[in-house]
Design a protein around this motif. Structure first.
Motif, short mmCIF file in Angstrom:
data_model
loop_
_atom_site.label_atom_id
_atom_site.label_comp_id
_atom_site.label_asym_id
_atom_site.label_seq_id
_atom_site.Cartn_x
_atom_site.Cartn_y
_atom_site.Cartn_z
N HIS A 1 6.68 99.33 29.91
CA HIS A 1 7.27 97.98 29.88
C HIS A 1 6.73 97.18 28.69
CE1 HIS A 1 7.70 99.32 34.08
NE2 HIS A 1 8.81 98.60 34.09
N PRO B 1 7.00 94.93 25.62
CA PRO B 1 8.06 94.00 25.18
C PRO B 1 8.74 94.49 23.90
CG PRO B 1 6.07 92.80 25.78
CD PRO B 1 5.70 94.24 25.78
N LYS B 2 9.99 94.05 23.71
CA LYS B 2 10.78 94.52 22.57
C LYS B 2 10.22 94.06 21.22
CE LYS B 2 15.23 94.96 24.92
NZ LYS B 2 16.67 94.52 24.93
N GLU B 3 9.55 92.90 21.21
CA GLU B 3 9.02 92.45 19.92
C GLU B 3 7.88 93.34 19.41
OE1 GLU B 3 7.42 89.43 23.02
OE2 GLU B 3 9.22 90.62 22.66
N TYR C 1 -0.50 93.00 25.71
CA TYR C 1 0.47 93.40 24.69
C TYR C 1 0.26 92.61 23.39
CZ TYR C 1 2.91 95.50 28.68
OH TYR C 1 3.23 96.24 29.78
N GLU C 2 0.01 91.32 23.52
CA GLU C 2 -0.22 90.50 22.33
C GLU C 2 -1.53 90.87 21.64
OE1 GLU C 2 1.99 86.33 23.57
OE2 GLU C 2 0.07 86.84 24.48
#
Length: 518
Positions: free
Chosen positions: A288, A290-292, A401-402
């Motif tokens: 999962h 993220p797309k970015e 994620y970031e």
């Protein structure tokens, strides 16, 4: 020179005539020295990495002149003038102090307007009367009229062609007998073949197997095979001379920082953390992304039920714009450990603190601690040009994620030569804790990291994770060794141990992250 009577009369009239001029402004060229300005607080010198101009070069306002690198970041310097760069005062790779001249730029300036009438002097140079070319040069030399003929190159099969020099160290004899050389017979083809094989004189092979001792091609081949078997291979002599090099700017900065680190009393603490639950969580998190951070190719078919159905059709299938340097396909353990560390720092204000700098004249005053509202964590980054510590600011407000995207960006900027790290990634205030992921390179489990002034109150080295079997129940667990070094002037040993246990709680129980949001 032949001058006609009419030309002499014209020259006299021109000399005796008076002229008046009315000048409004005069442009004069002035050389300006462009000096290195203060590009950041606390920076006293920079290294010139690259000049983008070569002398003489015309430049305009804001044209790129050069790129310099300080201890923290690389900066591009532009021209403040419109003119011509006439001299570069600092070469590439040299160090320039703040206020030192970088280059000289020639610019035009206007003088004050001068008005008035002046009579021309009779001594003004008269106009040059051009004579006919035939009068000056009635006869051209033959060398200029005829083109230069290049020297004739001998044919490769010409027997009179001078032999090629043999390589140094060859086994050919150096003696020369003119009588044997005169009796040596061979066709031009055989002589050419011998020269190609490195045999300058066929007298070394006399007499040959041909008629009247003629040298044949088979004689050359037999002599070559015999010389190869008789040669003894020798190792080339290598000079064992020492090479002295000067430390680069980054390593020189590391040298000074490590010397300053000796002034800090270090306290060390080591333990292991259980990563088994994080390991089991990774497949779900990787599915999962993220797309970015993991952009997929846009689909030509829209889903039956879309969360973006309220938007226009063109926006539903639009790709998410993102920084390519932050893209990745799977998470690693490092962003998860950094996320758990940021959570622990929120519970411990001491590890969100930094020592306030003191002036040189105020060394007797008590030092102060500056406690920050958020967790600023620096990452030790090894690059082709040296070691840097970019900072993840407000790490407690970022998701895993970031954090992974920020780590990927640091790595991409550090791999460029020169590095692309800017003051945005390396702020002056730095971080309060530094993380060194030495386990990503070697197989070491523990280390002894060092703190530097301004590097915060603690630094941790993360070793290589490995599967171990616990003695008490025989279960296999994934464990990683962590090694702390803290500033013992500020951090007590008990506080370091208790803070590590708080970090352990967030690492070994990732389910707590769901309760705490980001």
């Amino acid at each position: 020179m032949l001058v006609s009577r009419g030309q002499r009369l014209f020259a006299r009239r021109w000399l005796g005539k008076a002229y008046f001029h009315h000048s409004h402004s005069v442009h004069k060229k002035v050389s300006k020295t462009f000096k290195l300005a203060d590009i950041g607080e606390g920076i006293t010198e920079c290294e010139v990495l690259k000049w983008n101009v070569k002398t003489p070069a015309k430049v305009d306002h804001f044209d790129l002149l050069c790129e310099v690198q300080s201890d923290k970041a690389s900066v591009e310097i532009t021209s403040p003038y419109h003119g011509t760069v006439t001299e570069l005062l600092v070469k590439e790779g040299e160090i320039a102090k703040v206020g030192q001249g970088l280059c000289k730029i020639e610019v035009e300036e206007e003088d004050a307007a001068t008005e008035g009438a002046t009579e021309s002097s009779p001594k003004t140079p008269s106009p040059v009367l051009q004579s006919h070319p035939l009068a000056d040069n009635p006869k051209q030399p033959d060398s200029q009229s005829s083109p230069h003929k290049p020297a004739r190159r001998p044919h490769p099969l010409d027997p009179n062609q001078p032999p090629k020099p043999t390589a140094p160290g060859s086994a050919l004899p150096t003696d020369f007998d003119p009588e044997i050389e005169a009796k040596t017979l061979a066709t031009p083809a055989v002589r050419h073949f011998a020269r190609e094989k490195g045999i300058p004189r066929l007298s070394q092979l006399y007499p040959g197997s041909g008629k009247r001792g003629r040298i044949e091609k088979s004689d050359v081949e037999a002599w070559l095979s015999k010389s190869k078997t008789s040669e003894v291979p020798t190792k080339p002599q290598v000079e064992d001379n020492d090479l002295t090099i000067e430390l680069g700017r980054t390593r020189w900065a590391m040298w000074k920082a490590m010397e300053q680190s000796l002034k800090i009393p270090h306290f060390g603490y080591s333990t292991t953390l259980d990563l088994t639950n994080l390991h089991n969580l990774l497949p779900v998190m990787n599915a999962h992304i993220p797309k970015e951070y993991n952009p997929s190719k846009p689909s030509t078919h829209l889903p039956a039920v879309s969360p973006y159905s309220v938007l226009p059709a063109t926006m539903q299938n639009a790709s998410v714009e993102s920084d390519p340097t932050t893209h990745y396909e799977k998470l690693t353990y490092l962003p998860l450990l950094v996320k758990a560390l940021a959570r622990a720092m929120q519970e411990w204000p001491l590890f969100r603190a930094s020592i306030a700098p003191r002036s040189e004249n105020d060394t007797a005053a008590k030092p102060n601690l500056v406690i920050r509202p958020h967790a600023d964590i620096a990452i030790a980054l090894s690059t082709p040009t040296g070691l840097y510590t970019p900072t993840i600011q407000r790490a407690d407000t970022l998701s895993a994620y970031e954090l992974m995207g920020a780590l990927r960006r640091f790595s991409a900027l550090g791999r460029t030569i020169p590095h692309g790290l800017t003051p945005k990634e390396m702020p002056k205030k730095g971080a309060t804790i530094t993380v060194s992921n030495v386990g990503a390179i070697g197989k070491g489990e523990f280390a002894s990291p060092l703190l530097v002034p301004g590097g915060g109150v603690a630094i941790v080295a993360i070793g290589r994770a490995k599967w171990v079997r616990r003695v008490e129940d025989g279960e296999k667990r994934l464990e990683v060794g962590v090694s702390w070094s803290a500033d013992h002037r500020v951090v007590e040993g008990a506080e370091m141990a208790a803070f590590t246990e708080t970090w352990r709680k967030w690492v070994e129980e990732p389910g707590l992250w769901a309760a705490g949001g980001r």
